[in-house]
Structures are given as structure tokens and as C-alpha cells.
Design a protein around this motif. Structure first.
Motif, PDB file in Angstrom:
ATOM      1  N   ILE A 155       0.835  -1.199   0.000  1.00 19.82           N
ATOM      2  CA  ILE A 155       0.000   0.000   0.000  1.00 19.82           C
ATOM      3  C   ILE A 155       0.872   1.251   0.000  1.00 19.82           C
ATOM      4  O   ILE A 155       0.628   2.196  -0.769  1.00 19.82           O
ATOM      5  CB  ILE A 155      -0.955  -0.010   1.201  1.00 19.82           C
ATOM      6  N   VAL A 185      -6.565  -3.137   8.011  1.00 21.13           N
ATOM      7  CA  VAL A 185      -6.472  -4.113   6.930  1.00 21.13           C
ATOM      8  C   VAL A 185      -6.367  -5.527   7.500  1.00 21.13           C
ATOM      9  O   VAL A 185      -6.062  -6.468   6.778  1.00 21.13           O
ATOM     10  CB  VAL A 185      -5.284  -3.824   5.980  1.00 21.13           C
ATOM     11  N   VAL A 218     -10.522  -2.152   5.405  1.00 24.63           N
ATOM     12  CA  VAL A 218     -10.146  -2.428   4.018  1.00 24.63           C
ATOM     13  C   VAL A 218      -9.755  -3.892   3.889  1.00 24.63           C
ATOM     14  O   VAL A 218      -9.042  -4.436   4.730  1.00 24.63           O
ATOM     15  CB  VAL A 218      -8.973  -1.535   3.565  1.00 24.63           C
ATOM     16  N   PRO A 227      -7.730  -5.944   1.280  1.00 24.19           N
ATOM     17  CA  PRO A 227      -6.908  -5.927   0.066  1.00 24.19           C
ATOM     18  C   PRO A 227      -6.660  -7.348  -0.433  1.00 24.19           C
ATOM     19  O   PRO A 227      -7.124  -8.321   0.177  1.00 24.19           O
ATOM     20  CB  PRO A 227      -5.610  -5.285   0.556  1.00 24.19           C
ATOM     21  N   CYS A 238      -2.066  -6.194  -4.872  1.00 21.91           N
ATOM     22  CA  CYS A 238      -1.717  -4.826  -4.466  1.00 21.91           C
ATOM     23  C   CYS A 238      -0.212  -4.610  -4.562  1.00 21.91           C
ATOM     24  O   CYS A 238       0.256  -3.484  -4.748  1.00 21.91           O
ATOM     25  CB  CYS A 238      -2.175  -4.563  -3.035  1.00 21.91           C
ATOM     26  N   MET A 264      -9.736  -4.482  -4.198  1.00 25.42           N
ATOM     27  CA  MET A 264      -9.976  -4.169  -2.797  1.00 25.42           C
ATOM     28  C   MET A 264     -11.411  -3.723  -2.563  1.00 25.42           C
ATOM     29  O   MET A 264     -12.045  -3.158  -3.448  1.00 25.42           O
ATOM     30  CB  MET A 264      -9.039  -3.039  -2.342  1.00 25.42           C
ATOM     31  N   GLN A 318     -10.691   5.899  -0.574  1.00 23.16           N
ATOM     32  CA  GLN A 318     -10.882   5.260  -1.873  1.00 23.16           C
ATOM     33  C   GLN A 318      -9.965   5.870  -2.922  1.00 23.16           C
ATOM     34  O   GLN A 318      -9.354   5.149  -3.728  1.00 23.16           O
ATOM     35  CB  GLN A 318     -12.350   5.392  -2.312  1.00 23.16           C
ATOM     36  N   LEU A 344      -6.404   4.585  -2.252  1.00 24.75           N
ATOM     37  CA  LEU A 344      -6.195   3.163  -2.530  1.00 24.75           C
ATOM     38  C   LEU A 344      -6.279   2.827  -4.015  1.00 24.75           C
ATOM     39  O   LEU A 344      -5.814   1.762  -4.436  1.00 24.75           O
ATOM     40  CB  LEU A 344      -7.191   2.322  -1.742  1.00 24.75           C
ATOM     41  N   CYS A 385      -3.331   1.540  -5.670  1.00 30.10           N
ATOM     42  CA  CYS A 385      -2.934   0.137  -5.501  1.00 30.10           C
ATOM     43  C   CYS A 385      -3.807  -0.813  -6.308  1.00 30.10           C
ATOM     44  O   CYS A 385      -3.648  -2.035  -6.215  1.00 30.10           O
ATOM     45  CB  CYS A 385      -3.001  -0.250  -4.025  1.00 30.10           C
ATOM     46  N   CYS A 419     -10.635  -0.169  -5.980  1.00 30.06           N
ATOM     47  CA  CYS A 419     -11.191  -0.189  -4.625  1.00 30.06           C
ATOM     48  C   CYS A 419     -12.649   0.241  -4.676  1.00 30.06           C
ATOM     49  O   CYS A 419     -12.970   1.288  -5.241  1.00 30.06           O
ATOM     50  CB  CYS A 419     -10.409   0.748  -3.704  1.00 30.06           C
TER      51      CYS A 419
END
Length: 279
Positions: A28, A106, A128, A130, A134, A141, A158, A161, A164, A167
Motif C-alpha cells: 500500500i 487491513v 479495508v 486488500p 496490491c 480491494m 478510496q 487506494l 494500488c 477499490c
């Protein structure tokens, strides 16, 4: 439970913290830095030892062995510890949680209600889920917000993310389903890719070439589905010609029960995720 404290003078708005410095936290952080969402020197990660912190330092991030220091220095904090360790960590940092913090877990299987019980009243908490891609900024996600997290916190998270991967905000009830679909699904797709390549190897193709082509086939197909917005059944139909190679192969897959087995695999993984969440 401790009340939310006043905002400390050392709070640096715009700093992003990580409590826990494992592979997902690094992924992340790396995504946020590469996408220009945050400068490396504005990331602070904590862990008990230097074993994982060295990866953060290699990215140009700051590190510490103090979890409270992360909370005192950062307004947005990701908790990326092992699930069984998280309650102890939250109890440790609760006295320094302020009304300015946005706290993101997470940790798999730890519900929003549990997080809110362990933190001061009115703490802004989000969860979250994931998945492993990622690491290459192609994650799938989902996120769910707690009772005191509003639209601005959800939109901020959001947006960050998306560095990554993809999301989406969902009801918390969908998080365990996501684990079965996109978390465990990585292994399911790898098994299919392996089988696809081994079919080609059986027919005489070199192993390395077969595995590269199988992976690229999955990648290209996924991009077509996402970019065109087609239902997979439509793309599958478009690939088939009457009496051709594809329909003959699909017939064999149907005989082998691929569709039912895959659905059952997602169901089994989801049920196990729900079991773990109740423990």
C-alpha cells in the motif's frame, strides 16, 4: 474506554502512518508513493523489529519502533498487524487517538464493531480488505466504513487506494465474500493458469513459454472484461465459432465441472472467512 484526546501539536496533517510493516503495508505504501499520492518522507511505519522496516526505509520512508509515535505524527493511519495482535495494539494507541485521526484496519476477520469497541468513542474507523496483487498495484480491494466515518473519509481512502488497484466501497457483510472471491481467488486463478500451461506442455510446448502465455492470456482477458464492461459470457460467446476449437474445449471443461467447482471454492473460502471472523 479513554475519551478522544485533543489534537496534539505534533500532528502533521498529510502524513500517512502504518502500524505494522508487513508485505501488505509495504504494498500500500509503495502504491501511494509511486502514484504521487504521498511523498515517501511523509510516510511513517512502526514495527517491533527492523526485519520489515528496512523495506520501508528503502522506499525513503521514516520508521520507528513506537506505535504511539505513528499516531502522534500522522492523521491517516493504517493498522496492518496480524489479526490476533490488533486488539493489544489498539489498546496501546487508544490514549493518543484524536478526533482528527482516520483509522484504517487491513486486518482480516476483525469487524468494525470490534474496532470501535477497542478505540475511543466517535473514532473514525474504516476497514479495508486488500489482496496480494496490491504488490504490483493491481489489487482488487473493498472497503467498509464505521459508524463515525463520513463521506469525506471514505472518498479520501478510496482515492488513495486506487493507487494500488481497484477499490470499491461495500457493506461490511460483503467483506468476507470478497475474501473468498478476490483474496483466495488469487490462488484459484493461479491454479487455473498452471493447468492451462500444463495442457500446452502436454502437447509439446516448452514450460517457460507455456506459463508466460497462460499468464498473458489471463491478463489480456481481464483487461478486456474491465475495459469493455462486458459480461464474461458475452466474451466467451464471441470467442467461439461453430464447430471450432474453443467450443470443443469448453465442452470438456463443462464435463469436468469447472464452473460448479469454482463456485463451490468461493463458497467454501467465504464460509471459512465468516468462521474466522466469529472467533
Amino acid at each position: 474506554m479513554a475519551a478522544v484526546a485533543a489534537k496534539p501539536d505534533s500532528q502533521r496533517v498529510g502524513f500517512v502512518g502504518f502500524v505494522g510493516a508487513g508485505r501488505m503495508a509495504e504494498a500500500i505504501a509503495q502504491g501511494l508513493i509511486r502514484a504521487g499520492k504521498v511523498e515517501a518522507q511523509h510516510v511513517l511505519a512502526s514495527a517491533p523489529t527492523d526485519r520489515n522496516l528496512c523495506h520501508f526505509r528503502a522506499l525513503g520512508c521514516q520508521t520507528t519502533h513506537s506505535n504511539q509515535e505513528v499516531l502522534q505524527s500522522c492523521s491517516l493511519v493504517f493498522f496492518a498487524t496480524k489479526p490476533h495482535i490488533l486488539p493489544t495494539v489498539l489498546a496501546e494507541v487508544a490514549p493518543v487517538v484524536t478526533s482528527e485521526h482516520i483509522l484504517v484496519s487491513v486486518a482480516a476477520g476483525v469487524s468494525l464493531s470490534t474496532l470501535e469497541e477497542l478505540l475511543p468513542p466517535n473514532a473514525r474507523v474504516l476497514r479495508v480488505s486488500p489482496n496480494l496483487p496490491c504488490v504490483v498495484q493491481e489489487g482488487a480491494m473493498v472497503m467498509a466504513r464505521g459508524r463515525h466515518a463520513g463521506n469525506s473519509e471514505a472518498e479520501l481512502l478510496q482515492t488513495l487506494l486506487e493507487a494500488c488497484g481497484q477499490c470499491e466501497e461495500v457493506p461490511e457483510a460483503h467483506v468476507d465474500i470478497h475474501t473468498g472471491l478476490s483474496g483466495s481467488g488469487v490462488a484459484f486463478v493461479c491454479m487455473f493458469s498452471e493447468a492451462l500451461a500444463e495442457g500446452a506442455i502436454k502437447m509439446g510446448m516448452p514450460s517457460g513459454l507455456a506459463h508466460r502465455l497462460a499468464a498473458q492470456t489471463l491478463l489480456g482477458t481481464a483487461k478486456m472484461l474491465l475495459q469493455k464492461g462486458q459480461h464474461p459470457a458475452q466474451l466467451r460467446t464471441d470467442t467461439c465459432t461453430p464447430g471450432g476449437t474453443t467450443i470443443h474445449g469448453l465442452h470438456v471443461l463443462e464435463q469436468g465441472g469447472l464452473r460448479a467447482a469454482t463456485m463451490s471454492a468461493v463458497e467454501a473460502a467465504t464460509c471459512r472467512a465468516k468462521e474466522l471472523s466469529r472467533k
